[in-house]
Design an enzyme around this catalytic site. Structure first.
Site, PDB file in Angstrom:
ATOM      1  N   ARG A 196     -54.053  63.234 -43.421  1.00 51.19           N
ATOM      2  CA  ARG A 196     -53.147  62.094 -43.285  1.00 51.19           C
ATOM      3  C   ARG A 196     -53.129  61.271 -44.583  1.00 51.19           C
ATOM      4  O   ARG A 196     -52.097  60.790 -45.019  1.00 51.19           O
ATOM      5  CB  ARG A 196     -53.581  61.174 -42.134  1.00 51.19           C
ATOM      6  CG  ARG A 196     -53.731  61.840 -40.777  1.00 51.19           C
ATOM      7  CD  ARG A 196     -52.441  62.171 -40.090  1.00 51.19           C
ATOM      8  NE  ARG A 196     -51.736  63.287 -40.684  1.00 51.19           N
ATOM      9  CZ  ARG A 196     -52.144  64.566 -40.605  1.00 51.19           C
ATOM     10  NH1 ARG A 196     -53.261  64.880 -39.981  1.00 51.19           N
ATOM     11  NH2 ARG A 196     -51.430  65.526 -41.155  1.00 51.19           N
ATOM     12  N   THR A 228     -42.368  48.492 -32.600  1.00 49.12           N
ATOM     13  CA  THR A 228     -43.488  48.771 -31.699  1.00 49.12           C
ATOM     14  C   THR A 228     -43.016  48.736 -30.254  1.00 49.12           C
ATOM     15  O   THR A 228     -42.145  47.946 -29.896  1.00 49.12           O
ATOM     16  CB  THR A 228     -44.644  47.778 -31.910  1.00 49.12           C
ATOM     17  OG1 THR A 228     -45.651  48.007 -30.919  1.00 49.12           O
ATOM     18  CG2 THR A 228     -44.169  46.329 -31.828  1.00 49.12           C
ATOM     19  N   SER A 229     -43.603  49.601 -29.456  1.00 44.78           N
ATOM     20  CA  SER A 229     -43.219  49.716 -28.049  1.00 44.78           C
ATOM     21  C   SER A 229     -43.811  48.603 -27.189  1.00 44.78           C
ATOM     22  O   SER A 229     -43.462  48.472 -26.014  1.00 44.78           O
ATOM     23  CB  SER A 229     -43.700  51.064 -27.502  1.00 44.78           C
ATOM     24  OG  SER A 229     -45.111  51.169 -27.643  1.00 44.78           O
ATOM     25  N   HIS A 279     -55.791  48.316 -37.104  1.00 41.71           N
ATOM     26  CA  HIS A 279     -56.393  49.595 -36.704  1.00 41.71           C
ATOM     27  C   HIS A 279     -57.025  50.359 -37.855  1.00 41.71           C
ATOM     28  O   HIS A 279     -57.288  51.552 -37.737  1.00 41.71           O
ATOM     29  CB  HIS A 279     -55.334  50.469 -36.002  1.00 41.71           C
ATOM     30  CG  HIS A 279     -54.823  49.859 -34.742  1.00 41.71           C
ATOM     31  ND1 HIS A 279     -53.572  50.144 -34.222  1.00 41.71           N
ATOM     32  CD2 HIS A 279     -55.391  48.971 -33.885  1.00 41.71           C
ATOM     33  CE1 HIS A 279     -53.403  49.457 -33.106  1.00 41.71           C
ATOM     34  NE2 HIS A 279     -54.488  48.732 -32.883  1.00 41.71           N
TER      35      HIS A 279
END
Length: 233
Positions: free
Chosen positions: A59, A174-175, A107
């Site tokens: 990543r 964002t959800s 995060h």
């Protein structure tokens, strides 16, 4: 000189997706073809640290091939008019590369490794760095500087304090289902204007201005709106 209004922005995967960064919510609990809990949980790391190190090495390396998009760039541009703070759930460094100066990563960060014996001790690394469970930096074994599922989110309280101080609060991409990040909306002071940019927005409290667009399209609209409404304050 008039004091700038404090603009606090909460960003999620939707802002980075337009730069080509996939999210672990793209398909059936898989992230880049790995089960999410294998590569993004405390249990997964304890079970197979080699896999987890390799996953985040990949990543991190992928960051070299992407660039900030216009949503990131416009957030930086807003610093000319507002005191802008970015709270991001994303572990990429696209806000930094766009020039934003005040960024809180909820995060963790791909471009850092963290000491196993001291969670406050982090080490900046380049995109080519490949860590393993045996990697030692300054005498410390390290792990990805990522907040895994099943772990506390140490930067949540500082994020809450920022939201409580906001004169304007913005949510992008964002959800609003990932907690505790989704709970930040609950800490906005009464009367503070809130804007929410997402092509498929979740249900939000009455009074929130919803811009049903992608991050880049929505930020272009919001940039103009904010400057017209507050730019001279």
């Amino acid at each position: 000189m008039t004091k700038k209004l404090k603009l606090v922005v909460s960003t999620g995967a939707g802002i980075s997706a337009e730069s080509g960064i996939s999210t672990f919510r793209d398909a059936d609990g898989l992230w880049e073809n790995y089960p999410v809990m294998d590569v993004a949980s405390a249990d997964g790391f304890a079970r197979n640290p080699v896999l987890v190190h390799n996953f985040y090495n990949e990543r991190r390396q992928a960051l070299a091939a992407v660039a900030p998009n216009n949503a990131h760039l416009l957030l930086h541009k807003l610093e000319d008019y507002f005191d802008v703070y970015v709270i991001t759930q994303n572990v990429d460094d696209l806000h930094e590369r766009a020039g934003s100066s005040k960024i809180l990563h909820l995060h963790g960060e791909l471009a850092k490794l963290r000491a196993l014996d001291n969670e406050s001790l982090t080490f900046k690394v380049d995109y080519k760095t490949k860590s393993t469970p045996e990697t030692v930096i300054d005498g410390h074994r390290v792990r990805p500087h990522i907040v895994f599922f099943q772990e506390a989110v140490p930067m949540f309280e500082p994020a809450v304090e920022l939201v409580r101080q906001a004169d304007i609060f913005v949510i992008i991409g964002t959800s609003l289902v990932v907690y505790p990040a989704a709970a930040l909306l609950n800490y906005v002071r009464a009367g503070v204007p809130v804007y929410y940019i997402d092509p498929k927005p979740s249900r939000v409290p009455q009074g929130v201005t919803v811009i049903r667009k992608t991050a880049t399209e929505g930020m272009a609209e919001l940039y103009d709106l904010l400057l017209k409404r507050y730019g001279n304050e």
